[in-house]
Design a protein around this motif. Structure first.
Motif, PDB file in Angstrom:
ATOM      1  N   ARG A 125       0.862  -1.182   0.000  1.00 35.97           N
ATOM      2  CA  ARG A 125       0.000   0.000   0.000  1.00 35.97           C
ATOM      3  C   ARG A 125       0.898   1.231   0.000  1.00 35.97           C
ATOM      4  O   ARG A 125       1.911   1.267   0.712  1.00 35.97           O
ATOM      5  CB  ARG A 125      -0.905   0.009   1.239  1.00 35.97           C
ATOM      6  N   VAL A 126       0.508   2.252  -0.764  1.00 34.60           N
ATOM      7  CA  VAL A 126       1.238   3.518  -0.759  1.00 34.60           C
ATOM      8  C   VAL A 126       0.236   4.644  -0.522  1.00 34.60           C
ATOM      9  O   VAL A 126      -0.694   4.838  -1.308  1.00 34.60           O
ATOM     10  CB  VAL A 126       1.993   3.779  -2.084  1.00 34.60           C
ATOM     11  N   ASN A 127       0.404   5.371   0.586  1.00 33.72           N
ATOM     12  CA  ASN A 127      -0.403   6.548   0.876  1.00 33.72           C
ATOM     13  C   ASN A 127       0.436   7.794   0.597  1.00 33.72           C
ATOM     14  O   ASN A 127       1.593   7.878   1.044  1.00 33.72           O
ATOM     15  CB  ASN A 127      -0.867   6.559   2.333  1.00 33.72           C
ATOM     16  N   TYR A 128      -0.143   8.736  -0.104  1.00 35.35           N
ATOM     17  CA  TYR A 128       0.556   9.988  -0.406  1.00 35.35           C
ATOM     18  C   TYR A 128      -0.008  11.085   0.486  1.00 35.35           C
ATOM     19  O   TYR A 128      -1.190  11.424   0.405  1.00 35.35           O
ATOM     20  CB  TYR A 128       0.383  10.351  -1.884  1.00 35.35           C
ATOM     21  N   VAL A 129       0.844  11.611   1.371  1.00 38.93           N
ATOM     22  CA  VAL A 129       0.396  12.573   2.382  1.00 38.93           C
ATOM     23  C   VAL A 129       1.246  13.844   2.312  1.00 38.93           C
ATOM     24  O   VAL A 129       2.351  13.846   1.754  1.00 38.93           O
ATOM     25  CB  VAL A 129       0.478  11.967   3.797  1.00 38.93           C
ATOM     26  N   GLY A 142       5.340  18.437   6.635  1.00 41.00           N
ATOM     27  CA  GLY A 142       5.306  19.735   7.303  1.00 41.00           C
ATOM     28  C   GLY A 142       5.586  20.906   6.389  1.00 41.00           C
ATOM     29  O   GLY A 142       5.234  22.052   6.697  1.00 41.00           O
ATOM     30  N   ALA A 143       6.203  20.646   5.244  1.00 37.71           N
ATOM     31  CA  ALA A 143       6.502  21.702   4.274  1.00 37.71           C
ATOM     32  C   ALA A 143       5.469  21.746   3.157  1.00 37.71           C
ATOM     33  O   ALA A 143       5.696  22.343   2.107  1.00 37.71           O
ATOM     34  CB  ALA A 143       7.889  21.485   3.684  1.00 37.71           C
ATOM     35  N   ASP A 144       4.321  21.107   3.382  1.00 34.76           N
ATOM     36  CA  ASP A 144       3.245  21.049   2.388  1.00 34.76           C
ATOM     37  C   ASP A 144       3.688  20.388   1.091  1.00 34.76           C
ATOM     38  O   ASP A 144       3.217  20.734   0.008  1.00 34.76           O
ATOM     39  CB  ASP A 144       2.672  22.440   2.100  1.00 34.76           C
ATOM     40  N   GLN A 145       4.614  19.456   1.212  1.00 31.60           N
ATOM     41  CA  GLN A 145       5.065  18.681   0.065  1.00 31.60           C
ATOM     42  C   GLN A 145       4.488  17.272   0.170  1.00 31.60           C
ATOM     43  O   GLN A 145       4.430  16.687   1.252  1.00 31.60           O
ATOM     44  CB  GLN A 145       6.589  18.614   0.029  1.00 31.60           C
ATOM     45  N   THR A 146       4.061  16.735  -0.941  1.00 25.89           N
ATOM     46  CA  THR A 146       3.510  15.385  -0.935  1.00 25.89           C
ATOM     47  C   THR A 146       4.633  14.358  -0.850  1.00 25.89           C
ATOM     48  O   THR A 146       5.613  14.436  -1.595  1.00 25.89           O
ATOM     49  CB  THR A 146       2.686  15.130  -2.208  1.00 25.89           C
ATOM     50  N   ARG A 147       4.507  13.431   0.076  1.00 25.24           N
ATOM     51  CA  ARG A 147       5.495  12.371   0.199  1.00 25.24           C
ATOM     52  C   ARG A 147       4.787  11.017   0.182  1.00 25.24           C
ATOM     53  O   ARG A 147       3.643  10.885   0.630  1.00 25.24           O
ATOM     54  CB  ARG A 147       6.319  12.516   1.485  1.00 25.24           C
ATOM     55  N   ALA A 148       5.471  10.030  -0.350  1.00 25.33           N
ATOM     56  CA  ALA A 148       4.907   8.692  -0.442  1.00 25.33           C
ATOM     57  C   ALA A 148       5.240   7.901   0.816  1.00 25.33           C
ATOM     58  O   ALA A 148       6.396   7.868   1.255  1.00 25.33           O
ATOM     59  CB  ALA A 148       5.452   7.971  -1.665  1.00 25.33           C
ATOM     60  N   VAL A 149       4.231   7.300   1.401  1.00 22.79           N
ATOM     61  CA  VAL A 149       4.408   6.431   2.565  1.00 22.79           C
ATOM     62  C   VAL A 149       4.106   5.013   2.105  1.00 22.79           C
ATOM     63  O   VAL A 149       2.944   4.613   1.953  1.00 22.79           O
ATOM     64  CB  VAL A 149       3.473   6.843   3.727  1.00 22.79           C
ATOM     65  N   ALA A 150       5.171   4.251   1.847  1.00 27.70           N
ATOM     66  CA  ALA A 150       5.019   2.880   1.351  1.00 27.70           C
ATOM     67  C   ALA A 150       5.007   1.897   2.517  1.00 27.70           C
ATOM     68  O   ALA A 150       5.797   2.021   3.458  1.00 27.70           O
ATOM     69  CB  ALA A 150       6.156   2.539   0.392  1.00 27.70           C
ATOM     70  N   MET A 151       4.104   0.943   2.455  1.00 30.91           N
ATOM     71  CA  MET A 151       3.945  -0.019   3.545  1.00 30.91           C
ATOM     72  C   MET A 151       3.652  -1.407   2.990  1.00 30.91           C
ATOM     73  O   MET A 151       3.119  -1.551   1.889  1.00 30.91           O
ATOM     74  CB  MET A 151       2.799   0.411   4.465  1.00 30.91           C
ATOM     75  N   SER A 173     -16.057   1.443   9.297  1.00 32.57           N
ATOM     76  CA  SER A 173     -14.615   1.303   9.130  1.00 32.57           C
ATOM     77  C   SER A 173     -13.857   2.312   9.966  1.00 32.57           C
ATOM     78  O   SER A 173     -14.401   3.336  10.396  1.00 32.57           O
ATOM     79  CB  SER A 173     -14.222   1.467   7.650  1.00 32.57           C
ATOM     80  N   SER A 174     -12.601   1.994  10.188  1.00 30.83           N
ATOM     81  CA  SER A 174     -11.642   2.878  10.853  1.00 30.83           C
ATOM     82  C   SER A 174     -10.424   2.913   9.943  1.00 30.83           C
ATOM     83  O   SER A 174      -9.707   1.921   9.825  1.00 30.83           O
ATOM     84  CB  SER A 174     -11.282   2.316  12.238  1.00 30.83           C
ATOM     85  N   GLN A 175     -10.217   4.055   9.259  1.00 24.87           N
ATOM     86  CA  GLN A 175      -9.206   4.105   8.206  1.00 24.87           C
ATOM     87  C   GLN A 175      -8.188   5.217   8.449  1.00 24.87           C
ATOM     88  O   GLN A 175      -8.546   6.344   8.783  1.00 24.87           O
ATOM     89  CB  GLN A 175      -9.880   4.290   6.847  1.00 24.87           C
ATOM     90  N   ALA A 176      -6.920   4.877   8.241  1.00 20.52           N
ATOM     91  CA  ALA A 176      -5.810   5.783   8.525  1.00 20.52           C
ATOM     92  C   ALA A 176      -5.463   6.638   7.316  1.00 20.52           C
ATOM     93  O   ALA A 176      -5.664   6.240   6.167  1.00 20.52           O
ATOM     94  CB  ALA A 176      -4.581   4.995   8.960  1.00 20.52           C
ATOM     95  N   ARG A 177      -4.918   7.821   7.623  1.00 22.70           N
ATOM     96  CA  ARG A 177      -4.364   8.682   6.580  1.00 22.70           C
ATOM     97  C   ARG A 177      -2.860   8.443   6.467  1.00 22.70           C
ATOM     98  O   ARG A 177      -2.331   8.294   5.387  1.00 22.70           O
ATOM     99  CB  ARG A 177      -4.666  10.146   6.913  1.00 22.70           C
ATOM    100  N   SER A 178      -2.181   8.413   7.598  1.00 13.26           N
ATOM    101  CA  SER A 178      -0.748   8.137   7.612  1.00 13.26           C
ATOM    102  C   SER A 178      -0.376   7.658   9.007  1.00 13.26           C
ATOM    103  O   SER A 178      -1.115   7.894   9.966  1.00 13.26           O
ATOM    104  CB  SER A 178       0.057   9.383   7.233  1.00 13.26           C
ATOM    105  N   PRO A 179       0.772   6.975   9.150  1.00 14.89           N
ATOM    106  CA  PRO A 179       1.199   6.528  10.477  1.00 14.89           C
ATOM    107  C   PRO A 179       1.314   7.707  11.441  1.00 14.89           C
ATOM    108  O   PRO A 179       1.781   8.781  11.080  1.00 14.89           O
ATOM    109  CB  PRO A 179       2.567   5.888  10.199  1.00 14.89           C
TER     110      PRO A 179
END
Length: 239
Positions: A155-159, A162-171, A221-227
């Motif tokens: 799964r990859v969440n794009y969040v 802190g600098a308003d830049q999109t980063r990929a969170v791969a899990m 459901s209970s769904q996360a945005r990012s860790p």
């Protein structure tokens, strides 16, 4: 539903009151991840508003609402003629009702009067807007894959950072199924199959939980945005 519904048409029938969480729970869960939506309190306030009376302020202990009031509340929601989704954000301590405002290639976007939106495919969150921490997009598993309750996948969440830049969170994620659970949403009970999606990656861990009803729909459901960010809690009230 059509490909696009006008925002000005959809939002007036959306029922939203910014009440604090913890007023009343809907559902059963031994792990503590069941959505704690103040549905009863929201309904009580909405019904009083429709009757022209004062809306009760958030309060503790929980507001108790009898079966007749719950039935009346469900009729109020059904009378909108639109699907209704209840969403709470523990990060802000707020809850609201959302209705669909558009659809594109199977992805339905829901909104509340505060112009917060959630885009989902078959109940799985793909993006959010207007929350303190937003999920910009997601390479998420399908509802069918989640319903299977077994296997591992990426799964990859794009969040936003802190600098308003999109980063990929791969899990890397794995699925497990627990015993069936009966949940109750505004007086309506559902026997559900509870599926847990546990994900780990360099950014940390997150757990998503899905309650599938007898039709295969994600009813809760209970769904996360990012860790590290508290999950959004959702309940499908009116289909």
């Amino acid at each position: 539903m059509g490909s696009v519904l006008e925002m000005t048409r959809a939002l007036p029938i959306t029922l939203c009151l910014g009440l604090a969480l913890g007023l009343a729970g809907c559902g059963n869960d031994k792990s503590g991840t069941t959505p704690a939506l103040p549905i009863k309190a929201i309904l009580k306030a909405q019904i009083e508003k429709l009757k022209g009376g004062p809306a009760p302020a958030p309060a503790a202990p929980p507001i108790e609402v009898d079966a007749a009031t719950l039935a009346e509340g469900r009729r109020v929601l059904e009378a909108t003629g639109s699907p209704v989704l209840a969403v709470s954000d523990p990060l802000l301590g707020t809850a609201s009702f959302m209705t669909p405002i558009g659809a594109n290639s199977g992805v339905i976007t829901w909104a509340n009067p505060g112009y917060q939106t959630i885009s989902m495919r078959n109940g799985v969150i793909l993006a959010t807007r207007g929350f303190v921490t937003d999920l910009m997009s997601s390479e998420a598993p399908s509802a069918d894959r989640l319903r299977a309750g077994t296997g591992t996948f990426r799964r990859v969440n794009y969040v936003l950072d802190g600098a308003d830049q999109t980063r990929a969170v791969a899990m890397t994620c794995s699925l497990s199924v627990s015993e069936n659970e009966t949940i109750t949403i505004i007086g309506q009970s559902y026997v559900t199959r509870r599926v847990e999606e546990a994900c780990t990656g360099e950014a940390g861990k997150l757990i998503n939980v899905y309650w599938f009803d007898g039709t295969g729909k994600i009813r809760q459901s209970s769904q996360a945005r990012s860790p590290g960010v508290e999950n959004l809690q959702l309940q499908a009230i009116i289909d």
